[in-house]
Design a protein around this motif. Sequence first.
Motif, mmCIF file in Angstrom:
data_model
loop_
_atom_site.group_PDB
_atom_site.id
_atom_site.type_symbol
_atom_site.label_atom_id
_atom_site.label_comp_id
_atom_site.label_asym_id
_atom_site.label_seq_id
_atom_site.Cartn_x
_atom_site.Cartn_y
_atom_site.Cartn_z
ATOM 1 N N LYS A 1 -5.981 16.391 -15.221
ATOM 2 C CA LYS A 1 -6.050 16.877 -16.601
ATOM 3 C C LYS A 1 -7.171 16.218 -17.408
ATOM 4 C CE LYS A 1 -1.156 17.955 -16.788
ATOM 5 N NZ LYS A 1 0.133 17.651 -17.393
ATOM 6 N N THR A 2 -7.827 15.195 -16.856
ATOM 7 C CA THR A 2 -8.853 14.477 -17.605
ATOM 8 C C THR A 2 -10.189 15.204 -17.568
ATOM 9 O OG1 THR A 2 -9.541 13.176 -15.698
ATOM 10 C CG2 THR A 2 -7.774 12.248 -17.079
ATOM 11 N N LYS A 3 -11.042 14.862 -18.523
ATOM 12 C CA LYS A 3 -12.385 15.438 -18.571
ATOM 13 C C LYS A 3 -13.229 14.947 -17.396
ATOM 14 C CE LYS A 3 -12.619 16.118 -23.540
ATOM 15 N NZ LYS A 3 -13.343 15.805 -24.774
ATOM 16 N N ALA A 4 -12.996 13.698 -16.984
ATOM 17 C CA ALA A 4 -13.753 13.148 -15.857
ATOM 18 C C ALA A 4 -13.478 13.956 -14.589
ATOM 19 C CB ALA A 4 -13.406 11.684 -15.647
ATOM 20 N N TRP A 5 -12.221 14.337 -14.356
ATOM 21 C CA TRP A 5 -11.900 15.143 -13.181
ATOM 22 C C TRP A 5 -12.550 16.515 -13.269
ATOM 23 C CZ3 TRP A 5 -10.513 14.740 -8.391
ATOM 24 C CH2 TRP A 5 -10.148 15.869 -7.698
ATOM 25 N N LYS A 6 -12.522 17.104 -14.455
ATOM 26 C CA LYS A 6 -13.145 18.414 -14.629
ATOM 27 C C LYS A 6 -14.652 18.320 -14.382
ATOM 28 C CE LYS A 6 -9.553 19.986 -17.702
ATOM 29 N NZ LYS A 6 -9.145 20.284 -19.057
ATOM 30 N N PHE A 7 -15.258 17.205 -14.805
ATOM 31 C CA PHE A 7 -16.679 16.989 -14.535
ATOM 32 C C PHE A 7 -16.914 16.814 -13.040
ATOM 33 C CE2 PHE A 7 -20.164 13.971 -13.831
ATOM 34 C CZ PHE A 7 -21.218 14.704 -14.366
ATOM 35 N N PHE B 1 0.824 -1.208 0.000
ATOM 36 C CA PHE B 1 0.000 0.000 0.000
ATOM 37 C C PHE B 1 0.860 1.262 0.000
ATOM 38 C CE2 PHE B 1 -3.595 -2.568 2.000
ATOM 39 C CZ PHE B 1 -4.246 -2.713 0.788
ATOM 40 N N LYS B 2 1.998 1.226 0.682
ATOM 41 C CA LYS B 2 2.873 2.396 0.691
ATOM 42 C C LYS B 2 3.388 2.689 -0.713
ATOM 43 C CE LYS B 2 6.773 4.565 2.889
ATOM 44 N NZ LYS B 2 7.779 4.521 3.927
ATOM 45 N N GLN B 3 3.803 1.649 -1.427
ATOM 46 C CA GLN B 3 4.270 1.847 -2.804
ATOM 47 C C GLN B 3 3.144 2.343 -3.699
ATOM 48 O OE1 GLN B 3 7.419 1.838 -3.890
ATOM 49 N NE2 GLN B 3 7.895 1.556 -1.730
ATOM 50 N N LEU B 4 1.949 1.818 -3.506
ATOM 51 C CA LEU B 4 0.807 2.261 -4.314
ATOM 52 C C LEU B 4 0.442 3.721 -4.038
ATOM 53 C CD1 LEU B 4 -1.508 -0.880 -4.194
ATOM 54 C CD2 LEU B 4 -0.205 -0.020 -6.138
ATOM 55 N N VAL B 5 0.504 4.121 -2.773
ATOM 56 C CA VAL B 5 0.200 5.510 -2.423
ATOM 57 C C VAL B 5 1.252 6.445 -3.017
ATOM 58 C CG1 VAL B 5 0.112 7.153 -0.489
ATOM 59 C CG2 VAL B 5 -1.133 5.004 -0.361
ATOM 60 N N ILE B 6 2.513 6.058 -2.948
ATOM 61 C CA ILE B 6 3.579 6.885 -3.523
ATOM 62 C C ILE B 6 3.398 7.011 -5.030
ATOM 63 C CG2 ILE B 6 6.058 6.964 -3.993
ATOM 64 C CD1 ILE B 6 6.460 5.785 -1.161
ATOM 65 N N LYS B 7 3.110 5.881 -5.696
ATOM 66 C CA LYS B 7 2.885 5.941 -7.145
ATOM 67 C C LYS B 7 1.667 6.797 -7.475
ATOM 68 C CE LYS B 7 5.096 1.808 -8.823
ATOM 69 N NZ LYS B 7 4.952 0.571 -9.571
ATOM 70 N N TYR B 8 0.624 6.674 -6.675
ATOM 71 C CA TYR B 8 -0.566 7.482 -6.887
ATOM 72 C C TYR B 8 -0.236 8.963 -6.767
ATOM 73 C CZ TYR B 8 -5.097 9.643 -6.070
ATOM 74 O OH TYR B 8 -6.188 10.464 -6.136
ATOM 75 N N GLN B 9 0.500 9.314 -5.720
ATOM 76 C CA GLN B 9 0.809 10.716 -5.492
ATOM 77 C C GLN B 9 1.758 11.279 -6.546
ATOM 78 O OE1 GLN B 9 2.220 10.706 -1.460
ATOM 79 N NE2 GLN B 9 0.178 11.069 -0.625
ATOM 80 N N VAL B 10 2.665 10.467 -7.033
ATOM 81 C CA VAL B 10 3.658 10.964 -7.988
ATOM 82 C C VAL B 10 3.085 11.051 -9.399
ATOM 83 C CG1 VAL B 10 5.863 10.396 -9.091
ATOM 84 C CG2 VAL B 10 5.611 10.196 -6.635
ATOM 85 N N THR B 11 2.364 10.037 -9.835
ATOM 86 C CA THR B 11 1.971 9.997 -11.243
ATOM 87 C C THR B 11 0.487 10.253 -11.484
ATOM 88 O OG1 THR B 11 1.662 7.608 -11.149
ATOM 89 C CG2 THR B 11 3.821 8.394 -11.842
ATOM 90 N N LEU B 12 -0.359 9.573 -10.775
ATOM 91 C CA LEU B 12 -1.770 9.607 -11.118
ATOM 92 C C LEU B 12 -2.477 10.915 -10.797
ATOM 93 C CD1 LEU B 12 -2.970 6.013 -10.252
ATOM 94 C CD2 LEU B 12 -2.609 7.028 -12.479
ATOM 95 N N VAL B 13 -2.068 11.614 -9.750
ATOM 96 C CA VAL B 13 -2.761 12.847 -9.369
ATOM 97 C C VAL B 13 -2.668 13.877 -10.495
ATOM 98 C CG1 VAL B 13 -2.720 14.813 -7.783
ATOM 99 C CG2 VAL B 13 -2.545 12.508 -6.896
ATOM 100 N N HIS B 14 -1.474 14.030 -11.046
ATOM 101 C CA HIS B 14 -1.295 15.025 -12.115
ATOM 102 C C HIS B 14 -2.039 14.619 -13.384
ATOM 103 C CE1 HIS B 14 1.481 17.120 -9.579
ATOM 104 N NE2 HIS B 14 2.200 16.028 -9.426
ATOM 105 N N ARG B 15 -2.017 13.345 -13.705
ATOM 106 C CA ARG B 15 -2.748 12.874 -14.885
ATOM 107 C C ARG B 15 -4.256 12.975 -14.679
ATOM 108 N NH1 ARG B 15 0.527 7.360 -16.367
ATOM 109 N NH2 ARG B 15 2.515 8.375 -16.827
ATOM 110 N N LEU B 16 -4.694 12.648 -13.481
ATOM 111 C CA LEU B 16 -6.124 12.668 -13.173
ATOM 112 C C LEU B 16 -6.709 14.072 -13.286
ATOM 113 C CD1 LEU B 16 -8.583 11.053 -12.052
ATOM 114 C CD2 LEU B 16 -7.829 11.785 -9.795
#
Length: 175
Positions: A150-156, A133-148
């Motif tokens: 920028k998506t249309k779903a996040w803007k919605f 879970f620690k590795q998943l949280v770090i990966k989430y914070q580093v990569t997915l937050v910025h990508r998320l």
Amino acid sequence: MTLLTKQLINLIRLLHSDTGQNQIAAGLAFGIFLGFAPFISLQTFLVLFITFVFRVQLGAVFISAFFFKFIAYLLDPVADPIGRALLEHEALRPLWTWMYNVPLLPMTRFNNSIVMGSFIISIILCPILFFVFKQLVIKYQVTLVHRLEKTKAWKFFSATRFYIWYKKYNDLYGA
């Protein structure tokens, strides 16, 4: 505001910050104990006590416990033989007798083979799940937050009433 809603907001806030990886990972890992233990038992109260004392993220514990309750039901056929083997082991019989005669220990329901097997599975999986879970949280914070973001779903989603309410709450009461 309910405790669960407040904890979920804190979890979202921690996930989107650069800190709190250990708190979130420990919360998700401790959820296995709540998910695999009977609802009202000594194990549940002990895990909640540890959660409050060591500043583990409570929202992560509750979310994880919710999902592990379903997994525990599916793993009952695996937990039963493990618990039965431990409870019927001749060398451990004096330990079980002593534990049954100690005042609060029978509240753990350790003499139930499924509860005992689930507890053993929890003890084995908790440290492993913490690091996963620690590795998943770090990966989430580093990569997915910025990508998320920028998506249309996040803007919605950011235009929904819930998110607007969350932002207003965060501005008023957030850290």
